[in-house]
Design a protein around this motif. Sequence first.
Motif, PDB file in Angstrom:
ATOM      1  N   GLY A  20      53.694 100.350   8.901  1.00  0.00           N
ATOM      2  CA  GLY A  20      54.261 101.599   9.380  1.00  0.00           C
ATOM      3  C   GLY A  20      55.712 101.487   9.807  1.00  0.00           C
ATOM      4  N   ALA A  21      56.163 102.483  10.560  1.00  0.00           N
ATOM      5  CA  ALA A  21      57.591 102.657  10.840  1.00  0.00           C
ATOM      6  C   ALA A  21      58.055 101.888  12.080  1.00  0.00           C
ATOM      7  CB  ALA A  21      57.911 104.139  11.000  1.00  0.00           C
ATOM      8  N   SER A  22      59.372 101.738  12.147  1.00  0.00           N
ATOM      9  CA  SER A  22      60.035 101.128  13.300  1.00  0.00           C
ATOM     10  C   SER A  22      61.425 101.724  13.432  1.00  0.00           C
ATOM     11  CB  SER A  22      60.155  99.610  13.118  1.00  0.00           C
ATOM     12  OG  SER A  22      61.130  99.319  12.108  1.00  0.00           O
ATOM     13  N   VAL A  23      62.064 101.475  14.573  1.00  0.00           N
ATOM     14  CA  VAL A  23      63.479 101.800  14.746  1.00  0.00           C
ATOM     15  C   VAL A  23      64.272 100.529  14.449  1.00  0.00           C
ATOM     16  CG1 VAL A  23      65.273 102.555  16.346  1.00  0.00           C
ATOM     17  CG2 VAL A  23      62.961 103.505  16.523  1.00  0.00           C
ATOM     18  N   TYR A  48      51.218 104.094   6.788  1.00  0.00           N
ATOM     19  CA  TYR A  48      51.189 105.558   6.870  1.00  0.00           C
ATOM     20  C   TYR A  48      51.240 106.063   8.323  1.00  0.00           C
ATOM     21  CZ  TYR A  48      49.815 104.762   2.051  1.00  0.00           C
ATOM     22  OH  TYR A  48      49.763 104.314   0.756  1.00  0.00           O
ATOM     23  N   ARG A  49      51.987 105.346   9.145  1.00  0.00           N
ATOM     24  CA  ARG A  49      52.267 105.792  10.505  1.00  0.00           C
ATOM     25  C   ARG A  49      53.789 105.813  10.669  1.00  0.00           C
ATOM     26  NH1 ARG A  49      47.917 107.110   9.813  1.00  0.00           N
ATOM     27  NH2 ARG A  49      46.031 106.763  11.065  1.00  0.00           N
ATOM     28  N   TRP A  50      54.293 106.920  11.203  1.00  0.00           N
ATOM     29  CA  TRP A  50      55.739 107.180  11.185  1.00  0.00           C
ATOM     30  C   TRP A  50      56.238 107.519  12.578  1.00  0.00           C
ATOM     31  CZ3 TRP A  50      58.684 111.962  11.361  1.00  0.00           C
ATOM     32  CH2 TRP A  50      59.987 111.855  10.833  1.00  0.00           C
ATOM     33  N   LEU A  51      57.530 107.489  12.760  1.00  0.00           N
ATOM     34  CA  LEU A  51      58.171 107.897  14.002  1.00  0.00           C
ATOM     35  C   LEU A  51      59.446 108.665  13.674  1.00  0.00           C
ATOM     36  CD1 LEU A  51      60.896 105.949  14.510  1.00  0.00           C
ATOM     37  CD2 LEU A  51      59.137 104.260  15.008  1.00  0.00           C
ATOM     38  N   TRP A 110      62.460 107.761  20.919  1.00  0.00           N
ATOM     39  CA  TRP A 110      61.833 108.237  19.685  1.00  0.00           C
ATOM     40  C   TRP A 110      60.418 108.728  19.977  1.00  0.00           C
ATOM     41  CZ3 TRP A 110      62.582 103.077  20.812  1.00  0.00           C
ATOM     42  CH2 TRP A 110      61.472 102.234  20.808  1.00  0.00           C
ATOM     43  N   VAL A 111      59.894 109.529  19.034  1.00  0.00           N
ATOM     44  CA  VAL A 111      58.504 109.979  19.116  1.00  0.00           C
ATOM     45  C   VAL A 111      57.705 109.213  18.075  1.00  0.00           C
ATOM     46  CG1 VAL A 111      56.893 111.906  18.937  1.00  0.00           C
ATOM     47  CG2 VAL A 111      59.177 112.271  19.923  1.00  0.00           C
ATOM     48  N   SER A 112      56.771 108.420  18.547  1.00  0.00           N
ATOM     49  CA  SER A 112      55.893 107.658  17.664  1.00  0.00           C
ATOM     50  C   SER A 112      54.689 108.525  17.287  1.00  0.00           C
ATOM     51  CB  SER A 112      55.436 106.388  18.380  1.00  0.00           C
ATOM     52  OG  SER A 112      54.664 105.561  17.531  1.00  0.00           O
ATOM     53  N   THR A 113      54.312 108.502  16.013  1.00  0.00           N
ATOM     54  CA  THR A 113      53.208 109.299  15.452  1.00  0.00           C
ATOM     55  C   THR A 113      53.268 110.749  15.926  1.00  0.00           C
ATOM     56  OG1 THR A 113      51.632 108.615  17.204  1.00  0.00           O
ATOM     57  CG2 THR A 113      51.716 107.286  15.187  1.00  0.00           C
ATOM     58  N   PRO A 114      54.321 111.493  15.586  1.00  0.00           N
ATOM     59  CA  PRO A 114      54.472 112.868  16.073  1.00  0.00           C
ATOM     60  C   PRO A 114      53.423 113.846  15.551  1.00  0.00           C
ATOM     61  CG  PRO A 114      56.129 112.367  14.403  1.00  0.00           C
ATOM     62  CD  PRO A 114      55.453 111.079  14.730  1.00  0.00           C
ATOM     63  N   ASN A 126      58.121 115.960  17.364  1.00  0.00           N
ATOM     64  CA  ASN A 126      59.430 116.444  16.893  1.00  0.00           C
ATOM     65  C   ASN A 126      59.484 116.482  15.364  1.00  0.00           C
ATOM     66  OD1 ASN A 126      59.541 113.667  16.556  1.00  0.00           O
ATOM     67  ND2 ASN A 126      61.595 113.424  17.443  1.00  0.00           N
ATOM     68  N   HIS A 127      58.310 116.735  14.763  1.00  0.00           N
ATOM     69  CA  HIS A 127      58.262 116.847  13.306  1.00  0.00           C
ATOM     70  C   HIS A 127      56.921 117.406  12.876  1.00  0.00           C
ATOM     71  CE1 HIS A 127      57.849 115.333   9.075  1.00  0.00           C
ATOM     72  NE2 HIS A 127      59.085 115.776   9.041  1.00  0.00           N
ATOM     73  N   LYS A 128      56.927 118.178  11.789  1.00  0.00           N
ATOM     74  CA  LYS A 128      55.709 118.641  11.127  1.00  0.00           C
ATOM     75  C   LYS A 128      55.586 117.957   9.771  1.00  0.00           C
ATOM     76  CE  LYS A 128      53.500 121.920  13.530  1.00  0.00           C
ATOM     77  NZ  LYS A 128      52.053 121.895  13.822  1.00  0.00           N
TER      78      LYS A 128
END
Length: 264
Positions: free
Chosen positions: A120-123, A146-149, A167-171, A198-200
């Motif tokens: 998944g994602a990272s900064v 399949y996990r995003w931020l 950041w927002v993890s798993t929004p 902070n995302h759809k």
Amino acid sequence: MEKYRTFFLFISILLVISCTSDNSDDFIEKQYEFLPENLIAVDPITKIQARYISPTNKYSHGILGDEIEAEGLLLIEGSSVHEFYLDSIHVFEDIVPRLNDIDGDGIPEIICIQTNINLGASVAVYQMVDNSLKLYAQSEYIGRAYRWLNIAAISDFDKDGVNEIVWVSTPHIGGVLRLGRIQGERIKVIDSIEGVSNHKISSRNLSLSLLKLYKNKETLYLPSNSFESVIAFQLNGLKITPVDTIQFTVDPNVSLQDQIFNPG
């Protein structure tokens, strides 16, 4: 998983290229492939530019509405053009990089959403070192594919001369607001709080976070998980504290700034 986390600062580099050449718009557009929007981040002081290059469909998450992500990062600094390419298990799951002088040295760092296709994602924060783009610091990956931020804000919340990253993890699945600061080669989470987004899913709008003054203090505004209200947070002393709630139905495809403070 611990094996991946131990070496996450080292496995992402495949190739770094720096060169001095004609960096005219025409040359750049012909030399590289870009993401669909072809967005460019420009630092207003140094005029340094950053953008994503080398589109790929090797990661089928599609959280931003398509399955096209970037394998490369391009930085234009005066007459120099610098390239950085990730390896085969990483992508930039993002639309445009962010330029921010995190360490206060007068030269902006490049802040990206970097994803491991298994974790998944990272900064990820990049900077110029010895005339090359290199990874400077990185948060831990979320821990599964399949996990995003989505990055919410970058600012010096504790006024120590070094900017923190929020950041927002798993929004999309119980969003968690995280406050991190760079410690060595890691971005360490200092505090976190649940209940925001902070995302759809499938939206290309990454501007549902807003940093403004509220009662003379820097305040971060974010939609609630339900998108039926906006929550204001202050981060004094590196502690995330809710300070206000605005009852407002958020449109996920319009920037939060335009919806709340600049309504048409």
